[in-house]
Motif scaffolding. Structure first.
Motif, PDB file in Angstrom:
ATOM      1  N   ALA A  75       0.867  -1.184   0.000  1.00 20.93           N
ATOM      2  CA  ALA A  75       0.000   0.000   0.000  1.00 20.93           C
ATOM      3  C   ALA A  75       0.901   1.231   0.000  1.00 20.93           C
ATOM      4  N   TYR A  76       0.533   2.209  -0.836  1.00 23.57           N
ATOM      5  CA  TYR A  76       1.381   3.387  -1.005  1.00 23.57           C
ATOM      6  C   TYR A  76       1.070   4.471   0.025  1.00 23.57           C
ATOM      7  N   ALA A  77       2.006   5.405   0.146  1.00 24.64           N
ATOM      8  CA  ALA A  77       1.748   6.623   0.919  1.00 24.64           C
ATOM      9  C   ALA A  77       0.633   7.416   0.237  1.00 24.64           C
ATOM     10  N   ARG A  78       0.176   8.476   0.891  1.00 23.27           N
ATOM     11  CA  ARG A  78      -0.973   9.244   0.387  1.00 23.27           C
ATOM     12  C   ARG A  78      -0.668  10.727   0.376  1.00 23.27           C
ATOM     13  N   VAL A  79      -1.162  11.423  -0.651  1.00 24.56           N
ATOM     14  CA  VAL A  79      -1.072  12.882  -0.715  1.00 24.56           C
ATOM     15  C   VAL A  79      -2.479  13.452  -0.817  1.00 24.56           C
ATOM     16  N   GLY A  80      -2.807  14.367   0.095  1.00 21.58           N
ATOM     17  CA  GLY A  80      -4.059  15.107  -0.001  1.00 21.58           C
ATOM     18  C   GLY A  80      -3.846  16.298  -0.919  1.00 21.58           C
ATOM     19  N   LEU A  81      -4.451  16.263  -2.100  1.00 20.84           N
ATOM     20  CA  LEU A  81      -4.211  17.314  -3.089  1.00 20.84           C
ATOM     21  C   LEU A  81      -5.077  18.540  -2.840  1.00 20.84           C
ATOM     22  N   LEU A  82      -6.349  18.329  -2.548  1.00 22.73           N
ATOM     23  CA  LEU A  82      -7.269  19.437  -2.304  1.00 22.73           C
ATOM     24  C   LEU A  82      -8.344  19.017  -1.303  1.00 22.73           C
ATOM     25  N   ASP A  87     -12.318  16.325   5.339  1.00 14.96           N
ATOM     26  CA  ASP A  87     -12.885  14.973   5.356  1.00 14.96           C
ATOM     27  C   ASP A  87     -13.461  14.602   6.721  1.00 14.96           C
ATOM     28  N   VAL A  88     -12.961  15.216   7.776  1.00 18.70           N
ATOM     29  CA  VAL A  88     -13.509  14.922   9.106  1.00 18.70           C
ATOM     30  C   VAL A  88     -14.573  15.942   9.502  1.00 18.70           C
ATOM     31  N   TYR A  89     -14.984  16.780   8.542  1.00 17.02           N
ATOM     32  CA  TYR A  89     -16.014  17.796   8.792  1.00 17.02           C
ATOM     33  C   TYR A  89     -17.096  17.724   7.710  1.00 17.02           C
ATOM     34  N   TYR A  90     -17.369  16.514   7.258  1.00 22.21           N
ATOM     35  CA  TYR A  90     -18.396  16.273   6.222  1.00 22.21           C
ATOM     36  C   TYR A  90     -18.110  17.061   4.944  1.00 22.21           C
ATOM     37  N   GLY A  91     -16.848  17.097   4.559  1.00 22.27           N
ATOM     38  CA  GLY A  91     -16.454  17.865   3.383  1.00 22.27           C
ATOM     39  C   GLY A  91     -16.163  16.996   2.181  1.00 22.27           C
ATOM     40  N   ARG A  92     -15.265  17.488   1.328  1.00 21.54           N
ATOM     41  CA  ARG A  92     -14.840  16.777   0.122  1.00 21.54           C
ATOM     42  C   ARG A  92     -13.317  16.897   0.001  1.00 21.54           C
ATOM     43  N   THR A  93     -12.723  15.902  -0.623  1.00 16.21           N
ATOM     44  CA  THR A  93     -11.279  15.950  -0.840  1.00 16.21           C
ATOM     45  C   THR A  93     -10.924  15.276  -2.162  1.00 16.21           C
ATOM     46  N   ILE A  94      -9.738  15.604  -2.646  1.00 13.73           N
ATOM     47  CA  ILE A  94      -9.116  14.861  -3.746  1.00 13.73           C
ATOM     48  C   ILE A  94      -7.739  14.428  -3.260  1.00 13.73           C
TER      49      ILE A  94
END
Length: 418
Positions: A75-82, A87-94
């Motif tokens: 399993a690879y590392a992760r980058v939060g792009l936007l 994500d912990v506040y009922y939002g959106r992410t890429i």
């Protein structure tokens, strides 16, 4: 350069138990389950050479009468792009999986259930007190054994609750990782993700555990250990590639998970990873953002909604290859985060990594909560050279981003919601 293991690494003794179905019975409480007091561990009896399974034992019958070979997953590392940290506040992410670094877990059939400590990350024998001190400063108190044990527990409980039968065979689990510590690249969840994949294949239940549910299982395993995080990292690592995630409350309440949509990784422009070799002086002040959000703070609530909206706008920008818009959104994402959390929480070193990139005109933001930065040079190769030179002078590591491919199999795809 990736994290390099110590050159002196005595081999810790493997952690052993009779079977996955009774290992919780061996303990009285969570503290005992994850104490990791090697070589006097409370969870399992121990044996220095117990139950090692070599390559020559591949495809033999295990104690449950099931023919299985060695299983290994990465399993690879992760980058939060936007969009992070919405994500912990009922939002959106890429987010996307970062193939520059990874964790791998190997499962080998064995008579008893054995969790093998890593010779570096679970080190319990030292040359001196000074050696112990340096190790704790660089690696912390905890290795990966507790993570592997936690996902075993969560996996077993999920299968029991959902009436998924597991055969009685046992196994030996070992792990390795080159993900730099304290860089906000989701090193812990990568280990858990790879271990979960091994369990799914060993017990042949991959088709019975929905892809959308697996990030929840990984997060639940980390919650067992008091790790506070959101689903974003785990989704990116389960799916692989580039993923848009919608965590709006109506989805979470109705489905128990978000709506996850993979995107074409070839749509992204060249990106660069910046990180510090020793991030120990990063922000250490506790954040009050979560409590303020719960208390109805209007600034935090409105800012978090704005951060989430950046992921929606970013999805459109990526699909259209509107990279100037992408750069604008990346910068704005960090700026909003900085206003919400404050410099004391973010840490001077983390902020400097962002500023180094911005001083040469590159867009930049955290990959996660701090420790590493993702940068984009909209002006091309000449700007990349300036960025590389600035990072070297500041003492930061920089390397081109390699985006990991999708990790989903045909079996996985069949479990996904339509």
């Amino acid at each position: 350069m990736p994290h390099q293991p110590s050159t002196w690494a005595p081999r810790p003794r493997p952690v052993q138990c009779v079977s996955i179905s009774n290992y919780k019975k061996k303990t009285k409480n969570k503290k005992e389950q994850y104490a990791m007091q090697f070589p006097f561990g409370l969870l399992f009896s121990q044996s220095f050479e117990a139950n090692e399974v070599g390559e020559e034992k591949m495809d033999q019958l295990n104690s449950g009468g099931v023919r299985v070979g060695v299983i290994e997953h990465k399993a690879y590392a992760r980058v939060g792009l936007l969009g992070n940290p919405s994500d912990v506040y009922y939002g959106r992410t890429i987010s996307f999986s970062l193939a520059n670094f990874w964790a791998s877990v190997k499962l080998e059939p064995s008579d008893d259930l054995v969790i093998k400590p890593h010779p570096v990350h679970d080190l319990v024998q030292f040359q001196s007190l000074h050696h112990l001190m340096n190790r704790l400063q660089n690696e912390g108190y905890y290795g990966g054994v507790r993570l592997v044990m936690a996902i075993c527990k969560v996996f077993f409980k999920y299968c029991k609750d959902n009436k998924i039968d597991l055969h009685k065979g046992n196994f030996t689990l070992s792990y390795d990782t080159n993900i730099p510590r304290q860089t906000g690249l989701s090193g812990s969840s990568a280990i858990v993700c790879a271990a979960l994949d091994c369990l799914l294949d060993f017990y042949k239940v991959r088709h019975l555990v929905k892809v959308e549910i697996r990030p929840n299982l990984i997060l639940n395993a980390e919650k067992e250990l008091g790790i506070v995080a959101g689903l974003q990292d785990r989704v990116a690592q389960v799916y692989g590639g580039l993923v848009h995630m919608d965590f709006r409350k109506e989805h979470m309440d109705e489905l128990g998970h978000g709506i996850y949509k993979p995107m074409d990784i070839d749509l992204l422009p060249p990106l660069y990873l910046i990180y510090a070799e020793n991030p120990s002086d990063s922000g250490k002040v506790h954040s009050t953002v979560r409590q303020r959000w719960l208390d109805g703070d209007e600034f935090i609530i409105s800012s978090m909604k704005e951060v989430a909206q950046m992921a929606a706008e970013g999805q459109a920008a990526i699909l259209e290859k509107n990279y100037s818009k992408l750069a604008e959104l990346m910068n704005h994402n960090f700026d909003l985060r900085r206003r919400m959390f404050g410099d004391d929480v973010l840490g001077a070193l983390n902020i400097e990594m962002v500023e180094v990139a911005r001083r040469v005109g590159a867009a930049s933001k955290f990959t996660g909560s701090g420790g590493a930065v993702i940068a984009f040079c909209p002006n091309g190769p000449s700007q990349v050279e300036l960025l590389e030179d600035a990072c070297r002078k500041a003492g930061f590591s920089i390397e081109p981003v390699k985006i990991g491919p999708s990790r989903l199999t045909d079996i996985d795809a069949k479990t996904m919601s339509r």
